[in-house]
Design a protein around this motif. Structure first.
Motif, short mmCIF file in Angstrom:
data_model
loop_
_atom_site.label_atom_id
_atom_site.label_comp_id
_atom_site.label_asym_id
_atom_site.label_seq_id
_atom_site.Cartn_x
_atom_site.Cartn_y
_atom_site.Cartn_z
N ILE A 98 -12.92 -11.29 1.95
CA ILE A 98 -13.34 -10.96 3.30
C ILE A 98 -12.12 -10.75 4.19
O ILE A 98 -11.37 -11.68 4.47
CB ILE A 98 -14.24 -12.07 3.86
N ILE A 99 -11.90 -9.50 4.59
CA ILE A 99 -10.79 -9.12 5.45
C ILE A 99 -11.37 -8.34 6.62
O ILE A 99 -11.82 -7.20 6.46
CB ILE A 99 -9.76 -8.25 4.69
N PRO A 100 -11.43 -8.91 7.82
CA PRO A 100 -12.05 -8.23 8.96
C PRO A 100 -11.32 -6.94 9.34
O PRO A 100 -10.11 -6.81 9.18
CB PRO A 100 -11.94 -9.26 10.09
N GLU A 101 -12.09 -6.01 9.88
CA GLU A 101 -11.54 -4.72 10.32
C GLU A 101 -10.43 -4.91 11.35
O GLU A 101 -9.41 -4.22 11.32
CB GLU A 101 -12.65 -3.87 10.90
N ARG A 102 -10.64 -5.84 12.29
CA ARG A 102 -9.67 -6.03 13.37
C ARG A 102 -8.29 -6.42 12.83
O ARG A 102 -7.27 -6.07 13.43
CB ARG A 102 -10.16 -7.08 14.36
N VAL A 103 -8.24 -7.14 11.70
CA VAL A 103 -6.95 -7.52 11.11
C VAL A 103 -6.24 -6.30 10.54
O VAL A 103 -5.02 -6.15 10.66
CB VAL A 103 -7.15 -8.61 10.03
N VAL A 104 -7.03 -5.40 9.93
CA VAL A 104 -6.45 -4.17 9.39
C VAL A 104 -5.86 -3.33 10.52
O VAL A 104 -4.76 -2.80 10.41
CB VAL A 104 -7.52 -3.37 8.62
N ARG A 105 -6.59 -3.22 11.61
CA ARG A 105 -6.10 -2.43 12.75
C ARG A 105 -4.90 -3.10 13.41
O ARG A 105 -3.96 -2.44 13.86
CB ARG A 105 -7.23 -2.21 13.76
N GLU A 106 -4.93 -4.41 13.48
CA GLU A 106 -3.78 -5.15 14.02
C GLU A 106 -2.55 -4.91 13.16
O GLU A 106 -1.43 -4.73 13.68
CB GLU A 106 -4.11 -6.65 14.07
N ALA A 107 -2.73 -4.90 11.85
CA ALA A 107 -1.62 -4.65 10.94
C ALA A 107 -1.03 -3.27 11.16
O ALA A 107 0.20 -3.09 11.16
CB ALA A 107 -2.09 -4.81 9.49
N ILE A 148 32.08 -2.16 0.06
CA ILE A 148 32.28 -2.28 -1.38
C ILE A 148 30.92 -2.08 -2.04
O ILE A 148 30.03 -2.92 -1.93
CB ILE A 148 32.87 -3.66 -1.76
N GLY A 149 30.72 -0.96 -2.71
CA GLY A 149 29.47 -0.69 -3.41
C GLY A 149 28.39 -0.18 -2.48
O GLY A 149 28.65 0.36 -1.40
N LYS A 150 27.14 -0.37 -2.90
CA LYS A 150 25.98 0.11 -2.16
C LYS A 150 24.90 -0.95 -2.12
O LYS A 150 24.80 -1.79 -3.01
CB LYS A 150 25.42 1.39 -2.80
N ARG A 151 24.10 -0.91 -1.06
CA ARG A 151 22.96 -1.82 -0.93
C ARG A 151 21.69 -1.02 -1.15
O ARG A 151 21.51 0.06 -0.58
CB ARG A 151 22.95 -2.46 0.46
N ARG A 152 20.82 -1.53 -1.99
CA ARG A 152 19.58 -0.84 -2.33
C ARG A 152 18.44 -1.33 -1.45
O ARG A 152 18.13 -2.52 -1.43
CB ARG A 152 19.23 -1.06 -3.81
N LEU A 153 17.84 -0.40 -0.71
CA LEU A 153 16.67 -0.70 0.11
C LEU A 153 15.43 -0.17 -0.60
O LEU A 153 15.46 0.91 -1.18
CB LEU A 153 16.78 -0.06 1.48
N GLY A 154 14.35 -0.93 -0.53
CA GLY A 154 13.08 -0.49 -1.08
C GLY A 154 12.11 -0.17 0.05
O GLY A 154 11.78 -1.04 0.86
N ILE A 155 11.68 1.08 0.15
CA ILE A 155 10.82 1.51 1.25
C ILE A 155 9.41 1.73 0.74
O ILE A 155 9.15 2.68 -0.01
CB ILE A 155 11.37 2.80 1.90
N PRO A 156 8.45 0.89 1.12
CA PRO A 156 7.05 1.10 0.72
C PRO A 156 6.44 2.27 1.51
O PRO A 156 6.97 2.68 2.53
CB PRO A 156 6.37 -0.22 1.10
N THR A 157 5.32 2.76 1.03
CA THR A 157 4.58 3.78 1.77
C THR A 157 4.00 3.18 3.04
O THR A 157 3.93 1.95 3.20
CB THR A 157 3.43 4.35 0.92
N VAL A 158 3.55 4.04 3.97
CA VAL A 158 2.95 3.55 5.21
C VAL A 158 1.71 2.70 4.89
O VAL A 158 1.52 1.61 5.45
CB VAL A 158 2.57 4.73 6.12
N SER A 159 0.87 3.19 3.97
CA SER A 159 -0.34 2.44 3.60
C SER A 159 0.02 1.06 3.05
O SER A 159 -0.63 0.06 3.37
CB SER A 159 -1.14 3.22 2.55
N ASP A 160 1.05 1.03 2.22
CA ASP A 160 1.43 -0.25 1.62
C ASP A 160 2.03 -1.19 2.65
O ASP A 160 1.85 -2.41 2.57
CB ASP A 160 2.41 -0.02 0.47
N ARG A 161 2.73 -0.64 3.63
CA ARG A 161 3.26 -1.49 4.71
C ARG A 161 2.12 -2.12 5.50
O ARG A 161 2.19 -3.28 5.92
CB ARG A 161 4.19 -0.70 5.63
N VAL A 162 1.04 -1.36 5.72
CA VAL A 162 -0.14 -1.92 6.40
C VAL A 162 -0.74 -3.03 5.56
O VAL A 162 -1.08 -4.11 6.07
CB VAL A 162 -1.18 -0.82 6.69
N ALA A 163 -0.89 -2.77 4.26
CA ALA A 163 -1.48 -3.77 3.37
C ALA A 163 -0.63 -5.05 3.34
O ALA A 163 -1.16 -6.17 3.40
CB ALA A 163 -1.61 -3.19 1.96
#
Length: 458
Positions: free
Chosen positions: A47-56, A111-126
């Motif tokens: 049970i995940i209310p709609e308002r939480v999804v919109r808030e996210a 020195i070297g490189k830092r790896r960033l992981g970028i999720p999709t917009v949908s996954d960031r909401v989730a």
């Protein structure tokens, strides 16, 4: 921390028990939108209310961010906002949400490189939906000297507390955990998470996010069996949970009188003596080993906080913490007398990064823009640097911003014929504007001070 916009009268999601079961609630819907049905135990067990999804979504929108592997931007996502949010809610409520691969971006370091992981917009909401539920369950347990990614806490607070503690303690143990975000153990992480919640859907999805594959720029997919991507919404919270148990809680239990500051995986410990610092280093390394972490021997160091009253010599008399360099500095007291004080100022590394960013703007080639246009484009960034790095020993910023003014002089020489090949004339022209309108660029008031405008100096 901002968690999005709520409707009037609505608070944070209520939690049914101390173990973190989400509340039940009937999401509303509009006739023109997808029907957000109230889940039943057969078709939608969670049970995940709609308002939480919109808030996210509001939280994700406020924090912006780049597109993930699907190339979908926030603007693209909003074109079918209700439909996209409904898909996320429907899949998460049904237990069939599977995160897509994380887009890997390599950020150059000194020195070297830092790896960033970028999720999709949908996954960031989730991920934000899970974070909204998880935050109030773990936040009360965190240590008061954990400052990273927490409501009411900030990096500049950590720097201020470290500054005062360096005055009271002669030694600092500067800890560097080797590849923390890349080496976080999934099995240990899930075990620690279960100490805070038995909410089934949170546990299921966190495990899936931990194991979500990484996709590089050439399209290569790499499976992950450890680590959590820097750039994920849920990653900072998981990192705090992990290090709370691996370090903070252990320090409070084992060495309750030893102060420290931690911002994510950046940690400094204050010690009374060099002997205590060496002893603690051994103990901490053993403790981190139990969580499959290790200290970087090249970057972990013991530092002497030298000043007027502490005049010994030591190979290490400075350290960097959160963009500030702590070292002995010449300061002036309230009576105008100079003394040596161990204090923070913008680090050399941060200054080089600021200068690199300014050069990347290529201001001298923007002859199609006016001075007001340039100030509107770049003032928010300049003001952000001043607001953060100008909290302590702001004069350390002067050389960086004088460099910016020299670039503005080059811009003026390229834009106006009367100033071409006349650097001195262009410098006076820009200086006259700075004196007349000191608020035009955010750094001009900082540079002006008591001695007038300083473009071209230094």
């Amino acid at each position: 921390m901002r968690t999005g916009t709520r409707k009037e009268g609505e608070g944070k999601p209520r939690v049914e028990s101390a173990k973190g079961r989400p509340p039940e609630g009937k999401p509303g819907h509009h006739a023109t939108e997808p029907v957000w049905e109230e889940p039943d135990n057969k078709t939608k067990p969670f049970i995940i209310p709609e308002r939480v999804v919109r808030e996210a979504f509001e939280w994700v929108k406020a924090n912006r961010g780049a597109a993930g592997v699907d190339g979908e931007t926030l603007e693209d996502f909003e074109r079918d906002l209700n439909g996209n949010l409904y898909k996320i809610w429907n899949r998460m409520s049904s237990g069939c949400y599977f995160p897509p691969p994380v887009r890997v971006v390599e950020i150059p370091k000194e020195i070297g490189k830092r790896r960033l992981g970028i999720p999709t917009v949908s996954d960031r909401v989730a991920q934000t939906i899970a974070k909204i539920y998880l935050d109030p369950l773990v936040e009360p347990h965190f240590h008061r000297d954990s400052y990273g990614y927490r409501p009411g806490k900030s990096a500049i607070q950590a720097v201020g507390v470290a500054r005062e503690r360096c005055w009271r303690n002669d030694w600092v143990l500067d800890l560097d955990i080797k590849g923390f975000f890349d080496n976080l153990d999934h099995e240990i992480m899930m075990g620690l998470l279960r100490r805070h919640t038995d909410c089934k859907w949170i546990l299921i999805y966190v495990e899936r996010w931990l194991k979500a594959p990484a996709q590089s720029a050439d399209g290569t997919i790499t499976e992950r069996n450890k680590g959590t991507p820097q750039g994920g919404v849920i990653s900072p919270l998981l990192a705090n949970i992990y290090l709370h148990h691996a370090f903070d809680e252990w320090m409070q239990r084992t060495c309750p009188t030893v102060p420290f500051e931690r911002f994510a995986d950046d940690i400094i410990v204050h010690c009374r003596s060099e002997k205590q610092a060496k002893w603690l280093k051994i103990l901490i390394e053993e403790q981190l080993g139990k969580y499959k972490l290790s200290l970087n021997p090249e970057k972990t160091k013991i530092v002497y906080c030298k000043d007027n009253d502490r005049r010994k010599s030591h190979p290490n008399e400075k350290f960097d913490f959160l963009g500030y360099e702590f070292r002995p500095r010449r300061s002036k007291n309230r009576w105008g007398k100079f003394f040596v004080n161990f204090s923070p100022a913008v680090s050399s590394k941060a200054k080089r990064e600021i200068s690199r960013t300014v050069r990347g703007w290529r201001l001298h080639r923007r002859s199609d823009k006016g001075l007001v246009d340039l100030s509107r484009m770049f003032n928010p960034i300049i003001r952000g640097w001043i607001n953060y790095y100008g909290n302590y020993y702001k004069s350390a910023l002067y050389p960086v911003f004088r460099g910016l003014d020299r670039i503005l002089v080059r811009w003026a020489m390229g834009k106006y014929k009367k100033l071409r090949r006349h650097r001195r004339r262009a410098t006076h022209w820009l200086g006259a504007i700075a004196k007349r309108e000191p608020g035009l660029f955010a750094h001009w008031q900082l540079l002006q001070g008591k001695s007038g405008w300083t473009a071209g100096a230094g």
